[in-house]
Design an enzyme around this catalytic site. Structure first.
Site, PDB file in Angstrom:
ATOM      1  N   CYS A 113       0.948  -1.284   0.000  1.00 48.69           N
ATOM      2  CA  CYS A 113      -0.419  -0.291   0.051  1.00 48.69           C
ATOM      3  C   CYS A 113       0.720   1.332   0.252  1.00 48.69           C
ATOM      4  O   CYS A 113       0.282   2.195  -0.669  1.00 48.69           O
ATOM      5  CB  CYS A 113      -0.839   0.184   1.792  1.00 48.69           C
ATOM      6  SG  CYS A 113      -1.741  -0.922   1.244  1.00 48.69           S
ATOM      7  N   HIS A 279      -3.257   6.378   0.380  1.00 49.78           N
ATOM      8  CA  HIS A 279      -3.864   5.173   0.121  1.00 49.78           C
ATOM      9  C   HIS A 279      -4.894   4.790   1.028  1.00 49.78           C
ATOM     10  O   HIS A 279      -5.514   5.775   2.224  1.00 49.78           O
ATOM     11  CB  HIS A 279      -2.614   4.041   0.511  1.00 49.78           C
ATOM     12  CG  HIS A 279      -3.484   2.674   0.782  1.00 49.78           C
ATOM     13  ND1 HIS A 279      -3.448   2.479   0.154  1.00 49.78           N
ATOM     14  CD2 HIS A 279      -3.619   2.527   1.971  1.00 49.78           C
ATOM     15  CE1 HIS A 279      -4.128   0.961  -0.016  1.00 49.78           C
ATOM     16  NE2 HIS A 279      -3.875   0.844   1.585  1.00 49.78           N
ATOM     17  N   ASN A 309     -10.232  -1.582  -0.264  1.00 52.30           N
ATOM     18  CA  ASN A 309      -8.316  -1.211  -0.124  1.00 52.30           C
ATOM     19  C   ASN A 309      -8.215  -2.091  -0.993  1.00 52.30           C
ATOM     20  O   ASN A 309      -7.914  -3.104  -1.318  1.00 52.30           O
ATOM     21  CB  ASN A 309      -8.414  -1.591   0.650  1.00 52.30           C
ATOM     22  CG  ASN A 309      -6.138  -1.093   1.504  1.00 52.30           C
ATOM     23  OD1 ASN A 309      -5.583  -0.870   0.517  1.00 52.30           O
ATOM     24  ND2 ASN A 309      -5.834  -1.878   2.359  1.00 52.30           N
TER      25      ASN A 309
HETATM   26  N1  ACO Z   1     -18.180  -7.396  10.617  1.00 55.84           N
HETATM   27  C1  ACO Z   1     -18.960  -7.608  11.513  1.00 55.84           C
HETATM   28  N2  ACO Z   1     -18.303  -7.211  12.932  1.00 55.84           N
HETATM   29  C2  ACO Z   1     -16.480  -8.046  12.468  1.00 55.84           C
HETATM   30  C3  ACO Z   1     -16.550  -7.284  11.477  1.00 55.84           C
HETATM   31  C4  ACO Z   1     -16.907  -7.519   9.834  1.00 55.84           C
HETATM   32  N3  ACO Z   1     -16.803  -7.432   8.707  1.00 55.84           N
HETATM   33  N4  ACO Z   1     -14.586  -7.591  11.526  1.00 55.84           N
HETATM   34  C5  ACO Z   1     -14.537  -7.636  13.250  1.00 55.84           C
HETATM   35  N5  ACO Z   1     -16.453  -7.541  13.418  1.00 55.84           N
HETATM   36  C6  ACO Z   1     -16.137  -7.714  14.837  1.00 55.84           C
HETATM   37  C7  ACO Z   1     -14.887  -7.985  15.821  1.00 55.84           C
HETATM   38  O1  ACO Z   1     -15.100  -9.781  15.571  1.00 55.84           O
HETATM   39  C8  ACO Z   1     -15.078  -8.034  17.350  1.00 55.84           C
HETATM   40  O2  ACO Z   1     -15.913  -8.338  17.653  1.00 55.84           O
HETATM   41  P1  ACO Z   1     -15.755  -8.962  19.289  1.00 55.84           P
HETATM   42  O3  ACO Z   1     -16.046  -7.024  20.052  1.00 55.84           O
HETATM   43  O4  ACO Z   1     -17.125  -9.040  19.714  1.00 55.84           O
HETATM   44  O5  ACO Z   1     -15.648  -9.408  19.675  1.00 55.84           O
HETATM   45  C9  ACO Z   1     -15.476  -6.455  16.410  1.00 55.84           C
HETATM   46  O6  ACO Z   1     -16.010  -6.213  15.455  1.00 55.84           O
HETATM   47  C10 ACO Z   1     -14.120  -5.391  16.790  1.00 55.84           C
HETATM   48  O7  ACO Z   1     -13.900  -6.405  15.823  1.00 55.84           O
HETATM   49  P2  ACO Z   1     -12.287  -4.893  15.265  1.00 55.84           P
HETATM   50  O8  ACO Z   1     -11.341  -6.257  14.399  1.00 55.84           O
HETATM   51  O9  ACO Z   1     -11.220  -5.105  16.858  1.00 55.84           O
HETATM   52  O10 ACO Z   1     -12.186  -4.275  14.246  1.00 55.84           O
HETATM   53  P3  ACO Z   1     -12.065  -2.986  14.274  1.00 55.84           P
HETATM   54  O11 ACO Z   1     -12.082  -1.446  14.873  1.00 55.84           O
HETATM   55  O12 ACO Z   1      -9.931  -2.385  15.070  1.00 55.84           O
HETATM   56  O13 ACO Z   1     -11.542  -2.504  12.750  1.00 55.84           O
HETATM   57  C11 ACO Z   1     -10.284  -2.855  10.191  1.00 55.84           C
HETATM   58  C12 ACO Z   1     -11.480  -3.237  11.781  1.00 55.84           C
HETATM   59  C13 ACO Z   1     -11.933  -1.870   9.681  1.00 55.84           C
HETATM   60  C14 ACO Z   1     -10.124  -4.204   9.886  1.00 55.84           C
HETATM   61  C15 ACO Z   1      -9.736  -1.598  11.566  1.00 55.84           C
HETATM   62  O14 ACO Z   1      -8.616  -2.188  12.278  1.00 55.84           O
HETATM   63  C16 ACO Z   1      -8.431  -1.022  10.258  1.00 55.84           C
HETATM   64  O15 ACO Z   1      -8.757  -0.382   9.277  1.00 55.84           O
HETATM   65  N6  ACO Z   1      -7.269  -1.481  10.702  1.00 55.84           N
HETATM   66  C17 ACO Z   1      -6.082  -1.050   8.834  1.00 55.84           C
HETATM   67  C18 ACO Z   1      -6.081  -1.758   8.967  1.00 55.84           C
HETATM   68  C19 ACO Z   1      -5.073  -1.216   7.111  1.00 55.84           C
HETATM   69  O16 ACO Z   1      -4.351  -0.294   7.435  1.00 55.84           O
HETATM   70  N7  ACO Z   1      -5.385  -2.397   6.613  1.00 55.84           N
HETATM   71  C20 ACO Z   1      -4.276  -2.193   5.202  1.00 55.84           C
HETATM   72  C21 ACO Z   1      -3.122  -1.796   5.811  1.00 55.84           C
HETATM   73  S1  ACO Z   1      -2.077  -2.169   4.098  1.00 55.84           S
HETATM   74  C22 ACO Z   1      -1.593  -3.077   3.004  1.00 55.84           C
HETATM   75  O17 ACO Z   1      -0.207  -3.464   3.214  1.00 55.84           O
HETATM   76  C23 ACO Z   1      -2.314  -4.419   2.662  1.00 55.84           C
END
Ligand code: ACO
Length: 352
Positions: A113, A279, A309
């Site tokens: 990314c 990004h 993404n």
């Molecule tokens: N649908 C419904 N519920 C979900 C989903 C989903 N798709 N995904 C996670 N949950 C639930 C989890 O099970 C968890 O439930 P719990 O509290 O009962 O355990 C809750 O939602 C919170 O989950 P988290 O994983 O902690 O969610 P978070 O708030 O961190 O959001 C996300 C996740 C959107 C992925 C966020 O962390 C993010 O955007 N992070 C950055 C990721 C990123 O930039 N990635 C790319 C890097 S780049 C590359 O080089 C490829």
């Protein structure tokens, strides 16, 4: 002094869009969860057998047409993909072959990314040393192969059926990762600017391998003999590991800092920047970057709602939309900004 500039852009997204509601057919998720947390409404997936080089080729054709050059004028290809057609070789040579320009050297970069700021630095180096005159730069990713479901026909609504409870549980296990990625490609044709003070001005790039496993593909690596095992498949290690929260924190801290560092080195302020082309990993990350840099929303555009993404491709797709839409004008100051698996992060400044 002049640096490398963009003379044509193109992009491509495969198939028809898959909405958040469509995803709920194969896993426990919802539009209500995905949209407010990420800004994503839909994404595209490559079809069966459709690869990163296929997507990159389509985007490249459009960029070459927009540049108004003959493809034979390209004398180097820079390709970024974290989902290349093969484990090796990379997809750059395949794009060259599909374009019919075999023999042109292709460089495969792996900054995921963060690929566009890194690639811009490499492109500028190639051009300023005279190693190349006209570069095709492509970012292409086809993540469909690591999506944790098999029932594509149910996902697309082509078969009116429930997936099995086991299949739903498997997809749900990886839902945090699966819902954010989409497939696509962006391309640019680059040449040295002919206008004094225009073109690439510089980049500020960083890598920290201590965080390599914050997002990494743990299956199929040469840490293992053989490098691919049945156990890896059974353990679903073909789906990348992603520490979402950790990446989020790295991004909101490191990205504003790198922009400030870069502007300071080039004796400009963040206010002088006309466009931050960031990004597209999560709208909330870019809102935080924007707030930290005190930039108005219109300077930090977003298209994540439509593509998700697309990893190496996001910045090039967004640039293509803004340039084709007549929004970005010659002479404006662009900052390309990204953080991704590596951990790599960086920013590049260009007077377009
Ligand atoms: N649908 C419904 N519920 C979900 C989903 C989903 N798709 N995904 C996670 N949950 C639930 C989890 O099970 C968890 O439930 P719990 O509290 O009962 O355990 C809750 O939602 C919170 O989950 P988290 O994983 O902690 O969610 P978070 O708030 O961190 O959001 C996300 C996740 C959107 C992925 C966020 O962390 C993010 O955007 N992070 C950055 C990721 C990123 O930039 N990635 C790319 C890097 S780049 C590359 O080089 C490829």
């Amino acid at each position: 002094m002049t640096g490398v500039t963009i003379i044509g852009t193109g992009s491509y997204a495969p198939g028809r869009p898959v909405t958040n509601h469509d995803l709920a057919r194969v896993m426990d998720t919802s539009d209500e969860w995905i949209r407010p947390r990420t800004g994503i409404h839909q994404r595209h997936y490559a079809g069966e057998g459709e690869t990163a080089s296929d997507l990159g080729f389509r985007a490249a054709e459009r960029a070459i047409e927009a540049a108004g050059i003959d493809r034979g004028e390209i004398d180097a290809i820079l390709c970024s993909s974290m989902t290349s057609d093969y484990k090796f070789p990379g997809s750059g040579g395949l794009i060259g072959a599909k374009l019919g320009i075999q023999g042109v050297p292709a460089f495969d970069l792996q900054q995921q990314c963060a690929s566009m700021p890194f690639s811009m630095q490499v492109a500028n180096g190639l051009i300023s040393t005279g190693a190349a005159k006209t570069i095709l730069m492509v970012g292409a990713d086809a993540h469909a192969g690591f999506m944790p479901w098999k029932d594509w026909d149910v996902l697309y609504g082509e078969r009116d059926a429930e997936v099995s409870p086991e299949a739903r549980a498997q997809a749900t296990k990886h839902r945090g990762l699966a819902v954010i990625f989409g497939d696509g490609a962006g391309a640019m044709v680059l040449r040295k600017s002919e206008v004094e003070g225009h073109g690439f001005l510089g980049a500020q790039l960083h890598t920290d391998g201590d965080y390599a496993e914050d997002i990494a593909l743990l299956g199929g690596g040469f840490r293992s003999r053989p490098f691919l095992t049945k156990e890896m498949i059974d353990e679903e290690l073909y789906v990348p590991r992603m520490a979402g929260r950790s990446l989020f924190k790295h991004a909101v801290k490191k990205l504003p800092k790198v922009v400030r560092e870069l502007c300071a080195r080039h004796e400009c302020t963040t206010e002088d920047v006309d466009w931050v082309i960031a990004h597209q990993a999560n709208d909330r990350i870019n809102f935080a970057v924007r707030d930290a840099l005190k930039l108005p929303p219109e300077k930090v555009p977003s298209n994540i709602a439509r593509y998700g993404n697309t990893s190496s491709a996001t910045i090039a797709i967004l640039l293509d939309e803004l340039i084709r839409g007549g929004k970005i004008e010659r002479g404006q100051l662009l900052c390309l900004l990204g953080l991704g698996a590596g951990l790599h992060w960086g920013a590049a400044l260009m007077r377009y």
